[in-house]
Design a protein around this motif. Structure first.
Motif, PDB file in Angstrom:
ATOM      1  N   ASP A 180       0.833  -1.199   0.000  1.00 27.15           N
ATOM      2  CA  ASP A 180       0.000   0.000   0.000  1.00 27.15           C
ATOM      3  C   ASP A 180       0.872   1.254   0.000  1.00 27.15           C
ATOM      4  O   ASP A 180       1.494   1.575   1.000  1.00 27.15           O
ATOM      5  CB  ASP A 180      -0.851   0.035   1.273  1.00 27.15           C
ATOM      6  CG  ASP A 180      -2.278  -0.376   0.986  1.00 27.15           C
ATOM      7  OD1 ASP A 180      -2.523  -0.857  -0.143  1.00 27.15           O
ATOM      8  OD2 ASP A 180      -3.111  -0.217   1.890  1.00 27.15           O
ATOM      9  N   ALA A 181       0.904   1.959  -1.123  1.00 24.54           N
ATOM     10  CA  ALA A 181       1.675   3.211  -1.139  1.00 24.54           C
ATOM     11  C   ALA A 181       0.856   4.296  -0.463  1.00 24.54           C
ATOM     12  O   ALA A 181      -0.269   4.569  -0.870  1.00 24.54           O
ATOM     13  CB  ALA A 181       1.988   3.606  -2.574  1.00 24.54           C
ATOM     14  N   PRO A 182       1.380   4.901   0.594  1.00 23.13           N
ATOM     15  CA  PRO A 182       0.657   6.035   1.167  1.00 23.13           C
ATOM     16  C   PRO A 182       0.738   7.202   0.178  1.00 23.13           C
ATOM     17  O   PRO A 182       1.561   7.197  -0.724  1.00 23.13           O
ATOM     18  CB  PRO A 182       1.441   6.346   2.441  1.00 23.13           C
ATOM     19  CG  PRO A 182       2.802   5.772   2.226  1.00 23.13           C
ATOM     20  CD  PRO A 182       2.694   4.696   1.198  1.00 23.13           C
ATOM     21  N   ASN A 183      -0.139   8.173   0.364  1.00 27.06           N
ATOM     22  CA  ASN A 183      -0.120   9.304  -0.570  1.00 27.06           C
ATOM     23  C   ASN A 183       1.138  10.140  -0.460  1.00 27.06           C
ATOM     24  O   ASN A 183       1.650  10.628  -1.442  1.00 27.06           O
ATOM     25  CB  ASN A 183      -1.330  10.211  -0.302  1.00 27.06           C
ATOM     26  CG  ASN A 183      -2.602   9.548  -0.795  1.00 27.06           C
ATOM     27  OD1 ASN A 183      -2.553   8.778  -1.773  1.00 27.06           O
ATOM     28  ND2 ASN A 183      -3.710   9.817  -0.125  1.00 27.06           N
ATOM     29  N   ARG A 184       1.593  10.282   0.756  1.00 27.94           N
ATOM     30  CA  ARG A 184       2.698  11.200   0.991  1.00 27.94           C
ATOM     31  C   ARG A 184       4.019  10.488   0.747  1.00 27.94           C
ATOM     32  O   ARG A 184       4.257   9.406   1.279  1.00 27.94           O
ATOM     33  CB  ARG A 184       2.601  11.698   2.436  1.00 27.94           C
ATOM     34  CG  ARG A 184       3.598  12.772   2.799  1.00 27.94           C
ATOM     35  CD  ARG A 184       3.232  13.424   4.126  1.00 27.94           C
ATOM     36  NE  ARG A 184       4.339  14.226   4.608  1.00 27.94           N
ATOM     37  CZ  ARG A 184       5.181  13.853   5.558  1.00 27.94           C
ATOM     38  NH1 ARG A 184       5.025  12.681   6.165  1.00 27.94           N
ATOM     39  NH2 ARG A 184       6.176  14.645   5.919  1.00 27.94           N
ATOM     40  N   ARG A 185       4.862  11.064  -0.051  1.00 30.07           N
ATOM     41  CA  ARG A 185       6.163  10.472  -0.347  1.00 30.07           C
ATOM     42  C   ARG A 185       7.285  11.422   0.002  1.00 30.07           C
ATOM     43  O   ARG A 185       7.138  12.638  -0.043  1.00 30.07           O
ATOM     44  CB  ARG A 185       6.237  10.118  -1.829  1.00 30.07           C
ATOM     45  CG  ARG A 185       5.358   8.914  -2.151  1.00 30.07           C
ATOM     46  CD  ARG A 185       5.764   8.338  -3.461  1.00 30.07           C
ATOM     47  NE  ARG A 185       5.112   7.055  -3.682  1.00 30.07           N
ATOM     48  CZ  ARG A 185       4.955   6.507  -4.876  1.00 30.07           C
ATOM     49  NH1 ARG A 185       5.435   7.119  -5.941  1.00 30.07           N
ATOM     50  NH2 ARG A 185       4.375   5.346  -5.008  1.00 30.07           N
ATOM     51  N   MET A 186       8.419  10.825   0.318  1.00 28.37           N
ATOM     52  CA  MET A 186       9.610  11.623   0.636  1.00 28.37           C
ATOM     53  C   MET A 186      10.146  12.339  -0.593  1.00 28.37           C
ATOM     54  O   MET A 186      10.026  11.848  -1.704  1.00 28.37           O
ATOM     55  CB  MET A 186      10.747  10.696   1.070  1.00 28.37           C
ATOM     56  CG  MET A 186      10.619  10.136   2.435  1.00 28.37           C
ATOM     57  SD  MET A 186      12.086   9.106   2.733  1.00 28.37           S
ATOM     58  CE  MET A 186      11.518   8.295   4.222  1.00 28.37           C
ATOM     59  N   HIS A 187      10.804  13.463  -0.312  1.00 30.43           N
ATOM     60  CA  HIS A 187      11.619  14.113  -1.342  1.00 30.43           C
ATOM     61  C   HIS A 187      13.080  13.936  -0.949  1.00 30.43           C
ATOM     62  O   HIS A 187      13.423  14.100   0.221  1.00 30.43           O
ATOM     63  CB  HIS A 187      11.238  15.579  -1.459  1.00 30.43           C
ATOM     64  CG  HIS A 187       9.810  15.739  -1.874  1.00 30.43           C
ATOM     65  ND1 HIS A 187       9.397  15.537  -3.170  1.00 30.43           N
ATOM     66  CD2 HIS A 187       8.686  16.015  -1.157  1.00 30.43           C
ATOM     67  CE1 HIS A 187       8.090  15.685  -3.246  1.00 30.43           C
ATOM     68  NE2 HIS A 187       7.627  15.979  -2.029  1.00 30.43           N
ATOM     69  N   LEU A 188      13.901  13.604  -1.907  1.00 24.26           N
ATOM     70  CA  LEU A 188      15.311  13.367  -1.591  1.00 24.26           C
ATOM     71  C   LEU A 188      16.221  14.245  -2.444  1.00 24.26           C
ATOM     72  O   LEU A 188      16.125  14.284  -3.677  1.00 24.26           O
ATOM     73  CB  LEU A 188      15.678  11.902  -1.821  1.00 24.26           C
ATOM     74  CG  LEU A 188      15.069  10.878  -0.860  1.00 24.26           C
ATOM     75  CD1 LEU A 188      15.522   9.466  -1.240  1.00 24.26           C
ATOM     76  CD2 LEU A 188      15.446  11.180   0.605  1.00 24.26           C
ATOM     77  N   ALA A 189      17.096  14.962  -1.730  1.00 21.80           N
ATOM     78  CA  ALA A 189      18.175  15.715  -2.368  1.00 21.80           C
ATOM     79  C   ALA A 189      19.487  15.023  -2.005  1.00 21.80           C
ATOM     80  O   ALA A 189      19.548  14.262  -1.036  1.00 21.80           O
ATOM     81  CB  ALA A 189      18.187  17.147  -1.834  1.00 21.80           C
TER      82      ALA A 189
END
Lengths: 444, 444
Positions: A3-12
């Motif tokens: 189950d992918a939650p809606n909120r995803r990380m941003h990575l720099a």
């Protein structure tokens, strides 16, 4: 998890060819000679893009660190590098999706030049440019620009605020559809779609228009990293994304809550500013292997390098104090107030010696270090992300290229399995990667 | 001819995506939309490299032209472009031999930034960078940099001289072998091989060192284009190569003799400065076809575009005078003195109307135009080259990409058959292409 939650990380990720750790260049796996070799950067950028990072980021300064002797300076690699806008322009050709961001100082630049350079990068990269807005605060930089000392904090931030507003105004010099290029009528641009800024302020008089068409993002993404009060105010008012150094989850949460509150207080949506704490990961097949990598690097910090870097950050020459004695009381150095307080509080709390304090500083420069297996690193990131401490992270590989390879090959797949990070780029521009609104499109 | 003489031409080309001729963008074969499209530049650069040009060159300014109404400006394309150092950095990745040069102003920049940018390009391109040193002389530029008016001629040149000397000093901040990167001893650079400039002058105080290793050429190649007395003095003292606008062979010879004399007078070898007059070629399969191309472009100059550009060059608003009346007496405009005199002398000599004078100006901006078959163009270049007027040429294609294709496909093979131009690159760096000595290598 499926189950992918809606909120995803941003990575720099911050690319320093010698690694983020002061002794990273001495690691047996570190590849040297990369400072000036485009091929090294090409490979790093392509690795980061393979990992689907939102953005790669180049730090910068316009002078050497100031409080170090030449002997001290000569012990660590962060003394010289390629000018980042030129390097990112070259990297734009060998990458196609990853965002490209760099630091440029508001203290020793002119807004017209900065606006043009980032608009150019945005054109070259088809909308992938980001500007990390900083103020310069070392005398070493001041002395390269006709001054003896850097301006004071208030004055730097007052200049920075006006600088950003002039740059944004210049980016709007032309409507998106201003350049009609009609061979038949001989009309190159529509004169009603040119916007003259006519800025007159305390620090700058800039007439405009900027001599470059509006760029694909309109406004390249604005990054900031300020943690002082003035820095926070500037970030709340203008930043799209913020890098922050936090040692602990509690610190990160406090910063997150405070900045999001200020953002909302200014009438902006909290999601309009992405908060990305820095994380220096040591990744092993076992926890023990990871710990060993970390320990080996600490031992490779030359005392001259350690003392030099500590002195620069804390604003006082620390070589006068016994290496294995306690960190002494120090006079407050106005220009270094917030960083100095952070370090002295830490030394008091953990009862550190000077050597231990520089070990701490050289180990991530105030950023959080995670040591463990890929799953353990992913656990930590997930915990911070789900505890209201972060919208994502700025990954600081301690040495390169292996430190970045480890993260891309092992941690990112783990984050993807958990549904916490994209498996493919969905958008084309850096704004789209970060889930930011586009700035108002100009009249059309 | 099969006998190659020892002396060979050097060829530069100025890449303006809309062509050198004011109406070049309206030519039926002109490809539009290239101002911001890297792919267009990539193709042009690769064509120039296929032609074995010594160097491609990007012009620049930091503001729009000043004496034009928006209506006038909107009729010609030279209003906006990518920032050239960013663009050249990107082009360094898709080319491997051709030199890469761009204009940067000494009036509205700081030497530390300029030194870094060109050193970066020199690293990225493995020794192919060149800097065209100019002073900025329009109020349109001044107003983007906190001033109402540009500084006067003397002051600009005094600043330019000091600027160049600071940049050269900064380029010598590190010996060639300063960065030892010894993992074992923990020594990153040799502290005895860092050179602190400590410059204090009338215009600048710059401590240094530059925070970038010495670049492959040591000093990127210095181009200049000055024809005023101050400009000539600066070129004689510091330039490696000079662009010059000369209408006639006699003018070119006079300039060549004068500058080479000054160079020798300063104790430099005359061959240390390459003189490259600008040539705008119209090339046809027949002379008639070439003449037809030229005539068609002249007719495509919109009167607003013509008047605007003429006004800017001559320093006086020319829209007040009848288009088909004689060019009137004009007040001397101090900042435009040398260009103004050139144009007024020409108008007197040939009894030109205002329309004819702008036709002349828009046709190559004071540079020599050659119209004919490839053999005829080669004849003209050979004649100038062998008459003591030139060490080579700066080729200004009137429209692109066809104007450059024509030169590379037809004129260059003709020059090669005559033994006047290389058939393959022999050196690796721009200095080597131009046959220039390397600057003193730093201590090693």
């Amino acid at each position: 998890m499926t189950d992918a939650p809606n909120r995803r990380m941003h990575l720099a990720t911050l690319l320093q060819p010698n690694g983020h750790h002061t002794a990273g260049w001495r690691h047996p796996d570190a590849e040297l000679g990369g400072d000036y070799d485009f091929e090294v950067y090409r490979k790093l950028a392509q690795t980061a893009e393979r990992g689907k990072f939102d953005v790669l980021f180049l730090a910068d300064a316009v002078g050497l660190r100031e409080r170090e002797t030449t002997e001290q300076l000569s012990r660590s690699p962060i003394t010289a590098n390629l000018e980042p806008l030129g390097l990112l322009s070259a990297l734009s050709v060998v990458t196609s999706r990853i965002g490209l961001a760099a630091t440029a100082s508001t203290t020793y630049n002119e807004p017209y030049h900065v606006a043009r350079k980032f608009a150019t990068l945005d054109h070259l990269s088809h909308g992938r440019a980001g500007w990390n807005v900083v103020t310069s605060f070392t005398d070493g930089e001041a002395r390269n620009f006709n001054r003896e000392h850097h301006p004071d904090h208030k004055s730097r931030y007052s200049r920075a605020r006006e600088f950003v507003s002039v740059v944004q105004g210049l980016w709007d010099s032309w409507d998106d559809d201003a350049f009609v290029r009609d061979k038949h009528t001989g009309r190159y641009f529509d004169p009603t779609k040119m916007n003259v800024l006519n800025h007159r302020g305390d620090h700058f008089s800039v007439r405009g228009p900027l001599n470059i068409a509006r760029s694909p993002q309109g406004h390249p993404v604005l990054f900031q990293a300020g943690s002082s009060d003035d820095g926070l105010e500037l970030a709340a008012a203008t930043a799209d994304a913020v890098y922050v150094a936090a040692q602990t989850l509690d610190e990160a949460k406090a910063y997150y809550t405070r900045l999001k509150g200020k953002v909302e207080g200014l009438g902006r949506a909290p999601s309009a500013v992405r908060i990305l704490p820095g994380i220096q990961p040591f990744i092993g097949r076992t926890e023990q292997e990871a710990a060993e990598k970390h320990r080996a690097l600490l031992e490779l910090i030359h005392p001259d390098a350690g003392l030099g870097i500590l002195s620069t950050l804390i604003g006082v020459d620390m070589s006068a104090y016994p290496l294995d004695g306690p960190v002494p009381e120090l006079p407050v150095t106005e220009s270094h107030r917030s960083r100095q307080k952070l370090l002295l509080d830490l030394a008091r709390r953990d009862n550190l010696t000077v050597r231990q304090l520089y070990g701490h500083v050289c180990n991530g420069a105030g950023h959080h270090t995670v040591i463990g297996t890929a799953a353990q690193v992913a656990d930590r990131l997930q915990h911070w992300f789900e505890s209201g401490a972060a919208d994502g992270f700025n990954i600081l590989p301690p040495y390169l290229p292996a430190g970045l390879d480890d993260f891309v090959d092992h941690v990112i797949p783990e984050l993807q399995r958990r549904g916490l990070f994209r498996t493919e780029y969905e958008g084309a521009t850096l704004r789209e990667h970060l889930g930011l609104d586009s700035p108002m499109r100009n009249r059309s």
